[in-house]
Design an enzyme around this catalytic site. Structure first.
Site, PDB file in Angstrom:
ATOM      1  N   ASP A 323       0.816  -1.221   0.000  1.00 14.03           N
ATOM      2  CA  ASP A 323       0.000   0.000   0.000  1.00 14.03           C
ATOM      3  C   ASP A 323       0.851   1.273   0.000  1.00 14.03           C
ATOM      4  O   ASP A 323       0.316   2.376  -0.105  1.00 14.03           O
ATOM      5  CB  ASP A 323      -0.926   0.016   1.223  1.00 14.03           C
ATOM      6  CG  ASP A 323      -2.027  -1.038   1.104  1.00 14.03           C
ATOM      7  OD1 ASP A 323      -2.272  -1.510  -0.022  1.00 14.03           O
ATOM      8  OD2 ASP A 323      -2.620  -1.394   2.135  1.00 14.03           O
ATOM      9  N   ARG A 396      -4.882   6.953  -1.434  1.00 18.22           N
ATOM     10  CA  ARG A 396      -3.416   6.963  -1.256  1.00 18.22           C
ATOM     11  C   ARG A 396      -2.714   7.781  -2.345  1.00 18.22           C
ATOM     12  O   ARG A 396      -1.633   8.326  -2.130  1.00 18.22           O
ATOM     13  CB  ARG A 396      -2.871   5.536  -1.199  1.00 18.22           C
ATOM     14  CG  ARG A 396      -3.451   4.759  -0.017  1.00 18.22           C
ATOM     15  CD  ARG A 396      -2.636   3.567   0.396  1.00 18.22           C
ATOM     16  NE  ARG A 396      -3.430   2.686   1.251  1.00 18.22           N
ATOM     17  CZ  ARG A 396      -3.664   2.875   2.549  1.00 18.22           C
ATOM     18  NH1 ARG A 396      -3.145   3.930   3.170  1.00 18.22           N
ATOM     19  NH2 ARG A 396      -4.409   2.033   3.237  1.00 18.22           N
TER      20      ARG A 396
HETATM   21  C1  S3P Z   1      -5.119  -5.736   3.259  1.00 17.18           C
HETATM   22  C2  S3P Z   1      -4.319  -6.430   2.388  1.00 17.18           C
HETATM   23  C3  S3P Z   1      -3.739  -5.843   1.173  1.00 17.18           C
HETATM   24  C4  S3P Z   1      -3.776  -4.324   1.206  1.00 17.18           C
HETATM   25  C5  S3P Z   1      -5.095  -3.785   1.673  1.00 17.18           C
HETATM   26  C6  S3P Z   1      -5.412  -4.299   3.070  1.00 17.18           C
HETATM   27  C7  S3P Z   1      -5.688  -6.430   4.419  1.00 17.18           C
HETATM   28  O1  S3P Z   1      -4.472  -6.296   0.041  1.00 17.18           O
HETATM   29  O2  S3P Z   1      -3.504  -3.805  -0.082  1.00 17.18           O
HETATM   30  O3  S3P Z   1      -5.084  -2.384   1.703  1.00 17.18           O
HETATM   31  O4  S3P Z   1      -6.188  -5.774   5.343  1.00 17.18           O
HETATM   32  O5  S3P Z   1      -5.635  -7.675   4.424  1.00 17.18           O
HETATM   33  P1  S3P Z   1      -4.098  -7.693  -0.668  1.00 17.18           P
HETATM   34  O6  S3P Z   1      -4.049  -8.691   0.366  1.00 17.18           O
HETATM   35  O7  S3P Z   1      -5.200  -7.970  -1.652  1.00 17.18           O
HETATM   36  O8  S3P Z   1      -2.788  -7.424  -1.352  1.00 17.18           O
END
Ligand code: S3P
Length: 441
Positions: A323, A396
């Site tokens: 992120d 973001r």
């Molecule tokens: C998150 C996992 C990430 C991240 C998202 C929050 C989470 O996504 O990008 O903002 O809370 O498990 P991905 O697991 O799909 O990469």
């Protein structure tokens, strides 16, 4: 009033001390696990952002009684493993991919049917990555050509699976672990690379036995969660904007207090250190030493204006900083020399196509770069011009370009910023307190 645009003046003098709101991933999970637990769960430091409030509203629609108090305190009266009621209408997840994917896991093994919808960004995001393994567990789930609405038919007895994730995704892993609680037998999930492990840590805190070995997580079905206390740390992903801002412009230092520094989240720290950033992480002791009710490590992070050098980002760091890439690209644009990111195709399916949208914004500000199918190449060091940026409704992206303004030659206007409230309510005030010259319309 909804904030639509930021106007940022160049040349801010950055410094001081601040703290950021609670962690988004942990706040979602605390509500959900509290909802299916037996007994009460008290959450402090809860992130009152639109994404987490979508999860809260959905749980209420499922019959969970949740009380909100001043000071980011929430009490969830868990209904136990069989306690959800059928919702009267589709559950609206707003902008929150985490909410939608984790609810797919929570709802797949329920007795009733449910439908999950979201805003225009979420309605375009891929959901088959969760639906496919849930179907292997005997769930009945339909998507519309891979995207929401997601329809879940109830009354299916889930069965355990052994599943190797094709993408490194904490959301998919977490959805499967939540479904596993209602499955017959032991579910094993294997990750291609480590991803954030908040679900595993928090399940353990709720009394679930979670078996972990390297990249494998396993859970025996039928375990019942016991309500607990959850203290949510400051969100590393929100602190990231100030870490980069500090590197760009905090001559006398900027300190960000009480940040969650779970090692599955802190890839940005490693990348900034590789670039030569002056960053100090002061751990606050283990959670046990502090008597805190969270399995998550906490630290103060102090950062100073630094001469950054371009780097080639190791692919292993990509899931650990997934992120943070939008703001990392701002750091790269300010670093001497070239920065290369590959293996980051996942950035194309976030709240926006973050590779394309960042490339568009960097082009607007005169930064030499090349957009790649799975990453980006940036030649840094020549600064940003002023200009107008379209964040494409991605929180973001909006905050990243606000950070860039500290090193811009002219004013920046950033459009379509209302969604900053999905993850970081109060961003503008905190950014102002650090010295950023930012106005809103
Ligand atoms: C998150 C996992 C990430 C991240 C998202 C929050 C989470 O996504 O990008 O903002 O809370 O498990 P991905 O697991 O799909 O990469």
């Amino acid at each position: 009033m909804t904030i639509q645009r930021y106007f940022c003046q160049p040349g801010s003098v950055i410094g001081g001390e601040l703290s950021v709101p609670g962690d988004k991933s942990i706040s979602h999970r605390a509500l959900m696990l509290g909802g299916i637990a037996e007994g009460e769960t008290e959450i402090t430091g809860f992130l009152e952002s639109e994404d987490c409030l979508a999860t809260l509203a959905a749980l209420r629609s499922l019959g969970v009684n949740i009380a909100r108090f001043a000071g980011n305190r929430v009490v969830v009266h868990g209904v136990g493993p069989e306690g959800f009621n059928a919702p009267a209408a589709p559950l609206d997840m707003g902008n929150a991919g985490t909410a939608m994917r984790l609810f797919m896991g929570l709802l797949a093994g329920q007795k009733f049917d449910s439908t999950l919808i979201g805003d225009s960004s979420l309605m375009k995001r891929p959901m088959e990555r969760v639906a496919v393994p849930l179907r292997l567990m005997n769930a009945d789930i339909t998507t519309q050509n891979g995207t929401p609405p997601v329809q879940i038919r109830g009354g299916r007895q889930l069965k355990a699976i052994d599943y190797e994730l094709p993408v490194a995704s904490a959301q998919v892993k977490s959805a499967l672990l939540l479904a596993a609680l209602r499955a017959d037998g032991r579910t094993r999930v294997v990750e291609p690379a480590p991803t954030r492990d908040h679900t595993e840590r928090m399940l353990a805190q709720f009394g679930v036995e979670v078996l972990r070995n390297d990249r494998v997580v396993a859970i025996e079905g039928g375990q019942v969660l016991r309500g607990t206390r959850v203290e949510v740390p400051g969100d590393f992903s929100s602190a990231a904007f100030f870490m980069v801002l500090g590197c760009l412009a905090a001559k006398n230092g900027l300190t960000i207090r009480n940040v969650g520094v779970n090692p599955t989240r802190t890839g940005l720290l490693d990348m900034l250190v590789m670039m030569g950033a002056d960053i100090r992480v002061r751990p606050k002791g283990t959670p046990e030493q502090q008597g805190r009710f969270t399995g998550e490590p906490l630290a103060d992070i102090e950062v100073r204006a630094s001469r950054l050098r371009g780097i080639t980002v190791p692919e292993s760091l990509v899931p650990l900083s997934i992120d943070e890439f939008p703001v990392f690209f701002i750091a790269a644009a300010c670093a001497e020399g070239e920065t290369l990111v590959r293996g980051a195709h996942e950035l194309r399916v976030k709240e926006s196509d973050r590779l394309a949208v960042m490339a568009e914004g960097l082009a607007r500000l005169g930064v030499e770069h090349e957009l790649l199918p799975d990453g980006i190449w940036i030649r840094g060091g020549s600064g940003f011009s002023g200009g107008t940026i379209d964040s494409h409704g991605d929180h973001r992206i909006a905050m990243s370009f606000a950070v860039a303004s500290a090193r811009a030659a002219g004013p920046l206007e950033i459009r379509d910023v209302a969604n900053v409230a999905t993850s970081f309510p109060g961003f503008v005030n905190i950014a102002r307190s650090a010295g950023l010259q930012i106005d809103t319309v």
